[in-house]
Design a protein around this motif. Structure first.
Motif, PDB file in Angstrom:
ATOM      1  N   HIS A  75       0.820  -1.212   0.000  1.00  0.00           N
ATOM      2  CA  HIS A  75       0.000   0.000   0.000  1.00  0.00           C
ATOM      3  C   HIS A  75       0.854   1.262   0.000  1.00  0.00           C
ATOM      4  O   HIS A  75       0.552   2.233  -0.695  1.00  0.00           O
ATOM      5  N   GLY A  76       1.889   1.266   0.822  1.00  0.00           N
ATOM      6  CA  GLY A  76       2.660   2.492   1.028  1.00  0.00           C
ATOM      7  C   GLY A  76       3.346   2.993  -0.229  1.00  0.00           C
ATOM      8  O   GLY A  76       3.416   4.201  -0.468  1.00  0.00           O
ATOM      9  N   THR A  77       3.867   2.068  -1.023  1.00  0.00           N
ATOM     10  CA  THR A  77       4.557   2.442  -2.258  1.00  0.00           C
ATOM     11  C   THR A  77       3.672   2.278  -3.487  1.00  0.00           C
ATOM     12  O   THR A  77       4.099   2.577  -4.593  1.00  0.00           O
ATOM     13  N   ASN A 102      -3.403   2.600  -7.608  1.00  0.00           N
ATOM     14  CA  ASN A 102      -4.115   3.037  -6.398  1.00  0.00           C
ATOM     15  C   ASN A 102      -3.420   2.508  -5.146  1.00  0.00           C
ATOM     16  O   ASN A 102      -2.731   3.250  -4.441  1.00  0.00           O
ATOM     17  N   SER A 103      -3.624   1.248  -4.851  1.00  0.00           N
ATOM     18  CA  SER A 103      -2.947   0.560  -3.736  1.00  0.00           C
ATOM     19  C   SER A 103      -3.188  -0.935  -3.918  1.00  0.00           C
ATOM     20  O   SER A 103      -4.202  -1.449  -3.455  1.00  0.00           O
ATOM     21  N   PRO A 104      -2.288  -1.616  -4.626  1.00  0.00           N
ATOM     22  CA  PRO A 104      -2.479  -3.051  -4.879  1.00  0.00           C
ATOM     23  C   PRO A 104      -2.833  -3.805  -3.609  1.00  0.00           C
ATOM     24  O   PRO A 104      -2.234  -3.588  -2.552  1.00  0.00           O
ATOM     25  N   ASN A 105      -3.804  -4.712  -3.734  1.00  0.00           N
ATOM     26  CA  ASN A 105      -4.415  -5.318  -2.557  1.00  0.00           C
ATOM     27  C   ASN A 105      -4.112  -6.794  -2.417  1.00  0.00           C
ATOM     28  O   ASN A 105      -3.663  -7.246  -1.367  1.00  0.00           O
ATOM     29  N   LEU A 125      -6.970   5.818   1.151  1.00  0.00           N
ATOM     30  CA  LEU A 125      -8.129   6.500   1.723  1.00  0.00           C
ATOM     31  C   LEU A 125      -7.789   7.236   3.012  1.00  0.00           C
ATOM     32  O   LEU A 125      -8.481   8.188   3.392  1.00  0.00           O
ATOM     33  N   SER A 126      -6.746   6.774   3.717  1.00  0.00           N
ATOM     34  CA  SER A 126      -6.339   7.401   4.979  1.00  0.00           C
ATOM     35  C   SER A 126      -4.859   7.104   5.205  1.00  0.00           C
ATOM     36  O   SER A 126      -4.218   6.421   4.406  1.00  0.00           O
ATOM     37  N   ASP A 127      -4.341   7.582   6.320  1.00  0.00           N
ATOM     38  CA  ASP A 127      -2.950   7.303   6.678  1.00  0.00           C
ATOM     39  C   ASP A 127      -2.822   6.080   7.588  1.00  0.00           C
ATOM     40  O   ASP A 127      -1.749   5.839   8.127  1.00  0.00           O
ATOM     41  N   TYR A 128      -3.890   5.305   7.743  1.00  0.00           N
ATOM     42  CA  TYR A 128      -3.863   4.158   8.650  1.00  0.00           C
ATOM     43  C   TYR A 128      -3.248   2.929   8.005  1.00  0.00           C
ATOM     44  O   TYR A 128      -2.505   2.188   8.650  1.00  0.00           O
ATOM     45  N   GLU A 129      -3.542   2.690   6.734  1.00  0.00           N
ATOM     46  CA  GLU A 129      -3.024   1.520   6.041  1.00  0.00           C
ATOM     47  C   GLU A 129      -2.123   1.895   4.864  1.00  0.00           C
ATOM     48  O   GLU A 129      -1.907   1.098   3.961  1.00  0.00           O
ATOM     49  N   GLY A 130      -1.616   3.104   4.882  1.00  0.00           N
ATOM     50  CA  GLY A 130      -0.770   3.590   3.794  1.00  0.00           C
ATOM     51  C   GLY A 130      -0.608   5.090   3.936  1.00  0.00           C
ATOM     52  O   GLY A 130      -0.431   5.595   5.046  1.00  0.00           O
TER      53      GLY A 130
END
Length: 288
Positions: A75-77, A102-105, A125-130
Protein backbone atom coordinates in the motif's frame (compact mmCIF):
# COMPACT_ATOMS: atom_id res chain seq x y z
CA UNK A 1 -15.13 -30.83 5.67
CA UNK A 2 -14.39 -29.67 9.21
CA UNK A 3 -13.11 -32.08 11.83
CA UNK A 4 -15.25 -32.57 14.97
CA UNK A 5 -12.17 -33.01 17.16
CA UNK A 6 -10.24 -30.04 15.70
CA UNK A 7 -10.50 -26.63 17.34
CA UNK A 8 -9.51 -23.18 16.16
CA UNK A 9 -6.16 -22.27 17.72
CA UNK A 10 -4.88 -18.73 18.23
CA UNK A 11 -1.24 -18.65 17.12
CA UNK A 12 -0.68 -14.92 17.65
CA UNK A 13 -2.71 -12.06 19.08
CA UNK A 14 -1.08 -8.68 18.58
CA UNK A 15 -1.91 -7.35 15.12
CA UNK A 16 -3.89 -4.27 14.21
CA UNK A 17 -5.17 -5.71 10.91
CA UNK A 18 -3.82 -9.11 9.90
CA UNK A 19 -3.78 -9.88 6.18
CA UNK A 20 -2.15 -11.82 3.35
CA UNK A 21 -1.08 -15.17 4.89
CA UNK A 22 1.16 -17.30 2.65
CA UNK A 23 2.60 -20.73 3.51
CA UNK A 24 6.22 -21.70 2.75
CA UNK A 25 6.28 -25.49 2.88
CA UNK A 26 9.99 -25.67 2.03
CA UNK A 27 10.78 -23.42 4.99
CA UNK A 28 8.03 -24.74 7.28
CA UNK A 29 6.69 -21.30 8.07
CA UNK A 30 3.83 -18.90 7.47
CA UNK A 31 4.34 -15.24 6.57
CA UNK A 32 1.61 -12.63 6.83
CA UNK A 33 1.06 -8.87 6.90
CA UNK A 34 0.08 -6.60 9.78
CA UNK A 35 -0.81 -3.59 7.65
CA UNK A 36 -1.30 -0.67 10.11
CA UNK A 37 1.81 -1.74 12.06
CA UNK A 38 3.78 -1.59 8.80
CA UNK A 39 5.34 -5.01 9.27
CA UNK A 40 5.28 -8.60 8.11
CA UNK A 41 5.41 -11.45 10.62
CA UNK A 42 6.55 -15.07 10.42
CA UNK A 43 5.22 -18.05 12.35
CA UNK A 44 7.02 -21.40 12.66
CA UNK A 45 5.65 -24.36 14.65
CA UNK A 46 8.65 -24.67 16.96
CA UNK A 47 9.75 -21.05 17.29
CA UNK A 48 6.49 -19.13 17.34
CA UNK A 49 6.23 -15.63 15.89
CA UNK A 50 8.95 -13.18 14.89
CA UNK A 51 9.27 -10.18 12.61
CA UNK A 52 9.93 -11.07 8.98
CA UNK A 53 10.09 -7.49 7.64
CA UNK A 54 9.97 -4.53 10.01
CA UNK A 55 9.30 -1.85 7.39
CA UNK A 56 6.99 -3.56 4.90
CA UNK A 57 5.69 -0.47 3.06
CA UNK A 58 2.27 -1.31 4.55
CA UNK A 59 2.23 -4.68 2.79
CA UNK A 60 -1.14 -6.33 2.23
CA UNK A 61 -1.68 -9.44 0.10
CA UNK A 62 1.07 -12.01 -0.49
CA UNK A 63 1.60 -15.08 -2.63
CA UNK A 64 4.47 -17.10 -4.13
CA UNK A 65 5.41 -17.29 -7.78
CA UNK A 66 6.24 -20.51 -9.62
CA UNK A 67 9.87 -20.25 -8.50
CA UNK A 68 8.81 -20.00 -4.87
CA UNK A 69 9.60 -16.29 -4.50
CA UNK A 70 7.46 -14.04 -2.32
CA UNK A 71 5.21 -11.63 -4.24
CA UNK A 72 3.72 -8.77 -2.21
CA UNK A 73 1.19 -5.96 -2.65
CA UNK A 74 2.42 -2.77 -0.95
CA UNK A 75 0.00 0.00 0.00
CA UNK A 76 2.66 2.49 1.03
CA UNK A 77 4.56 2.44 -2.26
CA UNK A 78 1.46 1.57 -4.35
CA UNK A 79 3.24 -1.28 -6.08
CA UNK A 80 3.60 -5.04 -6.45
CA UNK A 81 7.04 -6.43 -5.63
CA UNK A 82 8.96 -9.70 -5.62
CA UNK A 83 11.51 -10.71 -3.00
CA UNK A 84 14.48 -12.41 -4.67
CA UNK A 85 16.38 -15.30 -3.04
CA UNK A 86 19.15 -12.88 -1.98
CA UNK A 87 16.61 -10.56 -0.34
CA UNK A 88 16.63 -7.89 -3.03
CA UNK A 89 13.29 -6.35 -3.99
CA UNK A 90 12.17 -6.30 -7.64
CA UNK A 91 9.30 -4.02 -8.66
CA UNK A 92 6.74 -5.90 -10.75
CA UNK A 93 4.23 -3.07 -11.22
CA UNK A 94 3.82 0.44 -9.84
CA UNK A 95 2.03 2.35 -12.60
CA UNK A 96 -0.34 1.98 -15.52
CA UNK A 97 -0.28 4.29 -18.54
CA UNK A 98 2.09 6.63 -16.74
CA UNK A 99 -0.07 7.02 -13.62
CA UNK A 100 0.52 5.54 -10.19
CA UNK A 101 -1.51 2.54 -9.14
CA UNK A 102 -4.11 3.04 -6.40
CA UNK A 103 -2.95 0.56 -3.74
CA UNK A 104 -2.48 -3.05 -4.88
CA UNK A 105 -4.42 -5.32 -2.56
CA UNK A 106 -4.16 -9.02 -3.39
CA UNK A 107 -2.18 -11.05 -5.90
CA UNK A 108 -2.03 -14.52 -7.43
CA UNK A 109 0.36 -16.13 -9.92
CA UNK A 110 -0.84 -18.47 -12.66
CA UNK A 111 1.15 -21.57 -13.63
CA UNK A 112 2.40 -19.78 -16.78
CA UNK A 113 4.03 -17.14 -14.58
CA UNK A 114 1.57 -14.32 -15.25
CA UNK A 115 0.85 -12.16 -12.20
CA UNK A 116 -2.72 -11.05 -11.49
CA UNK A 117 -3.61 -8.42 -8.88
CA UNK A 118 -6.40 -6.14 -7.72
CA UNK A 119 -6.03 -2.39 -7.23
CA UNK A 120 -8.71 -0.75 -5.03
CA UNK A 121 -8.15 2.51 -3.16
CA UNK A 122 -8.06 1.23 0.43
CA UNK A 123 -4.40 2.14 0.98
CA UNK A 124 -4.84 5.77 -0.05
CA UNK A 125 -8.13 6.50 1.72
CA UNK A 126 -6.34 7.40 4.98
CA UNK A 127 -2.95 7.30 6.68
CA UNK A 128 -3.86 4.16 8.65
CA UNK A 129 -3.02 1.52 6.04
CA UNK A 130 -0.77 3.59 3.79
CA UNK A 131 -0.57 7.25 2.82
CA UNK A 132 -3.64 9.33 2.09
CA UNK A 133 -3.68 10.49 -1.53
CA UNK A 134 -5.93 11.14 -4.48
CA UNK A 135 -6.23 8.26 -6.95
CA UNK A 136 -4.56 8.72 -10.32
CA UNK A 137 -6.26 5.80 -12.05
CA UNK A 138 -9.72 6.27 -13.56
CA UNK A 139 -11.08 3.27 -11.68
CA UNK A 140 -10.28 0.27 -9.55
CA UNK A 141 -9.06 -2.44 -11.91
CA UNK A 142 -7.91 -6.04 -12.00
CA UNK A 143 -4.52 -6.27 -13.73
CA UNK A 144 -2.39 -8.94 -15.38
CA UNK A 145 1.38 -8.63 -15.72
CA UNK A 146 3.42 -10.49 -18.32
CA UNK A 147 6.52 -11.82 -16.51
CA UNK A 148 8.77 -11.61 -19.59
CA UNK A 149 7.95 -8.15 -20.93
CA UNK A 150 6.57 -6.53 -17.76
CA UNK A 151 3.55 -5.35 -19.75
CA UNK A 152 0.57 -4.59 -17.52
CA UNK A 153 -2.97 -5.12 -18.85
CA UNK A 154 -6.40 -4.36 -17.45
CA UNK A 155 -8.42 -7.58 -17.47
CA UNK A 156 -11.50 -6.28 -15.59
CA UNK A 157 -12.63 -2.68 -15.17
CA UNK A 158 -16.18 -2.88 -13.77
CA UNK A 159 -15.48 -3.36 -10.07
CA UNK A 160 -16.18 -0.93 -7.24
CA UNK A 161 -13.50 -2.32 -4.92
CA UNK A 162 -11.80 -5.42 -6.37
CA UNK A 163 -10.25 -7.34 -3.53
CA UNK A 164 -9.29 -11.01 -3.08
CA UNK A 165 -8.78 -13.25 -6.09
CA UNK A 166 -7.97 -16.89 -6.74
CA UNK A 167 -7.74 -19.30 -9.65
CA UNK A 168 -9.75 -22.51 -9.59
CA UNK A 169 -7.52 -25.59 -9.24
CA UNK A 170 -7.57 -26.19 -13.03
CA UNK A 171 -7.09 -22.44 -13.74
CA UNK A 172 -10.10 -22.29 -16.05
CA UNK A 173 -11.78 -19.74 -13.78
CA UNK A 174 -10.67 -16.67 -11.87
CA UNK A 175 -12.78 -15.58 -8.91
CA UNK A 176 -12.58 -11.97 -7.73
CA UNK A 177 -14.21 -10.33 -4.72
CA UNK A 178 -15.90 -6.94 -4.84
CA UNK A 179 -15.97 -5.42 -1.36
CA UNK A 180 -17.49 -2.04 -2.26
CA UNK A 181 -19.99 -2.47 0.58
CA UNK A 182 -17.15 -1.67 3.01
CA UNK A 183 -17.52 2.05 2.29
CA UNK A 184 -20.97 2.20 0.70
CA UNK A 185 -24.09 0.57 2.22
CA UNK A 186 -25.42 0.11 -1.30
CA UNK A 187 -22.15 -1.30 -2.59
CA UNK A 188 -21.44 -4.92 -3.61
CA UNK A 189 -20.38 -7.64 -1.18
CA UNK A 190 -20.02 -10.57 -3.54
CA UNK A 191 -17.57 -12.82 -5.37
CA UNK A 192 -17.66 -12.92 -9.17
CA UNK A 193 -16.51 -15.73 -11.45
CA UNK A 194 -14.76 -15.31 -14.79
CA UNK A 195 -13.75 -17.81 -17.46
CA UNK A 196 -10.05 -17.58 -18.33
CA UNK A 197 -9.47 -17.69 -22.09
CA UNK A 198 -6.53 -19.24 -23.93
CA UNK A 199 -5.12 -15.71 -24.36
CA UNK A 200 -5.32 -14.97 -20.60
CA UNK A 201 -8.30 -12.68 -20.90
CA UNK A 202 -11.48 -12.90 -18.85
CA UNK A 203 -15.03 -13.63 -19.98
CA UNK A 204 -18.24 -13.55 -17.99
CA UNK A 205 -18.19 -12.11 -14.51
CA UNK A 206 -21.42 -13.41 -13.03
CA UNK A 207 -21.91 -13.32 -9.27
CA UNK A 208 -20.62 -16.56 -7.78
CA UNK A 209 -21.78 -15.93 -4.22
CA UNK A 210 -22.94 -13.13 -1.94
CA UNK A 211 -21.11 -12.87 1.38
CA UNK A 212 -22.99 -11.47 4.37
CA UNK A 213 -22.53 -10.19 7.00
CA UNK A 214 -19.64 -8.02 5.94
CA UNK A 215 -17.76 -8.44 2.70
CA UNK A 216 -15.61 -11.07 1.01
CA UNK A 217 -11.97 -10.14 1.26
CA UNK A 218 -9.51 -13.00 0.66
CA UNK A 219 -10.19 -16.64 -0.22
CA UNK A 220 -8.60 -19.87 -1.39
CA UNK A 221 -9.70 -23.10 -3.10
CA UNK A 222 -9.35 -26.61 -1.74
CA UNK A 223 -8.41 -29.43 -4.09
CA UNK A 224 -12.06 -30.41 -4.52
CA UNK A 225 -12.89 -27.02 -6.03
CA UNK A 226 -14.65 -25.63 -2.95
CA UNK A 227 -13.99 -21.99 -2.07
CA UNK A 228 -13.11 -20.94 1.50
CA UNK A 229 -13.82 -17.23 1.93
CA UNK A 230 -13.39 -14.62 4.62
CA UNK A 231 -16.47 -12.95 6.12
CA UNK A 232 -17.32 -10.64 8.99
CA UNK A 233 -18.28 -13.52 11.26
CA UNK A 234 -15.61 -16.03 10.25
CA UNK A 235 -15.05 -18.27 7.23
CA UNK A 236 -17.70 -19.27 4.68
CA UNK A 237 -17.34 -22.34 2.44
CA UNK A 238 -18.96 -22.65 -1.00
CA UNK A 239 -19.09 -25.55 -3.44
CA UNK A 240 -17.81 -25.12 -7.04
CA UNK A 241 -21.20 -23.70 -8.10
CA UNK A 242 -21.35 -21.15 -5.30
CA UNK A 243 -23.75 -23.01 -3.01
CA UNK A 244 -23.02 -22.61 0.71
CA UNK A 245 -21.55 -25.69 2.39
CA UNK A 246 -20.73 -24.46 5.89
CA UNK A 247 -18.86 -21.96 7.99
CA UNK A 248 -16.35 -21.51 10.78
CA UNK A 249 -17.58 -18.94 13.30
CA UNK A 250 -14.96 -16.61 14.76
CA UNK A 251 -15.28 -13.66 17.15
CA UNK A 252 -13.37 -11.24 14.88
CA UNK A 253 -13.72 -10.23 11.25
CA UNK A 254 -11.63 -12.37 8.91
CA UNK A 255 -9.58 -10.65 6.21
CA UNK A 256 -7.80 -13.53 4.49
CA UNK A 257 -6.79 -17.17 4.75
CA UNK A 258 -4.63 -19.86 3.20
CA UNK A 259 -4.05 -23.60 3.40
CA UNK A 260 -0.73 -24.79 4.76
CA UNK A 261 1.15 -27.37 6.74
CA UNK A 262 3.02 -30.35 5.26
CA UNK A 263 -0.22 -31.81 3.83
CA UNK A 264 -2.01 -28.50 3.20
CA UNK A 265 -4.81 -29.59 5.56
CA UNK A 266 -4.41 -26.74 8.03
CA UNK A 267 -6.33 -23.53 7.41
CA UNK A 268 -4.48 -20.39 8.53
CA UNK A 269 -6.79 -17.44 9.14
CA UNK A 270 -5.87 -13.76 9.40
CA UNK A 271 -8.62 -12.47 11.68
CA UNK A 272 -8.33 -8.78 12.60
CA UNK A 273 -5.92 -8.86 15.60
CA UNK A 274 -5.07 -12.57 15.44
CA UNK A 275 -3.54 -15.33 13.38
CA UNK A 276 -5.61 -18.49 13.87
CA UNK A 277 -5.35 -22.01 12.51
CA UNK A 278 -7.57 -25.08 12.35
CA UNK A 279 -7.07 -28.53 10.85
CA UNK A 280 -9.74 -29.36 8.27
CA UNK A 281 -10.90 -32.47 6.45
CA UNK A 282 -9.74 -31.36 2.99
CA UNK A 283 -6.47 -30.26 1.42
CA UNK A 284 -5.72 -26.91 -0.13
CA UNK A 285 -5.23 -26.73 -3.88
CA UNK A 286 -1.59 -27.28 -4.80
CA UNK A 287 0.63 -24.19 -4.83
CA UNK A 288 4.39 -23.58 -4.72
Amino acid sequence: MTLPIAEVEVLFDGCRWAEGPVWFNDLGCLIWSDIPNNRMLRWTPDQGVGVFRAASNFANGNTRDREGRLVTCEHGTRRVTRTEPDGKITVIADSYQGKRLNSPNDVVVKSDGTIWFTDPTYGILSDYEGFKAEPEQEGCFVFRVDPASGEITVVADDFVKPNGLAFSPDETRLLVADSGFSHDPDGPHHIRTFDVTDTNNLKGGAVFAEVSPGVPDGFRFDDQGNLWSSAQDGVRVFDPEGNPLGRIKLPQMVANLTFGGPRRNRLFIASTHTLCAVFVGVNGAQSP
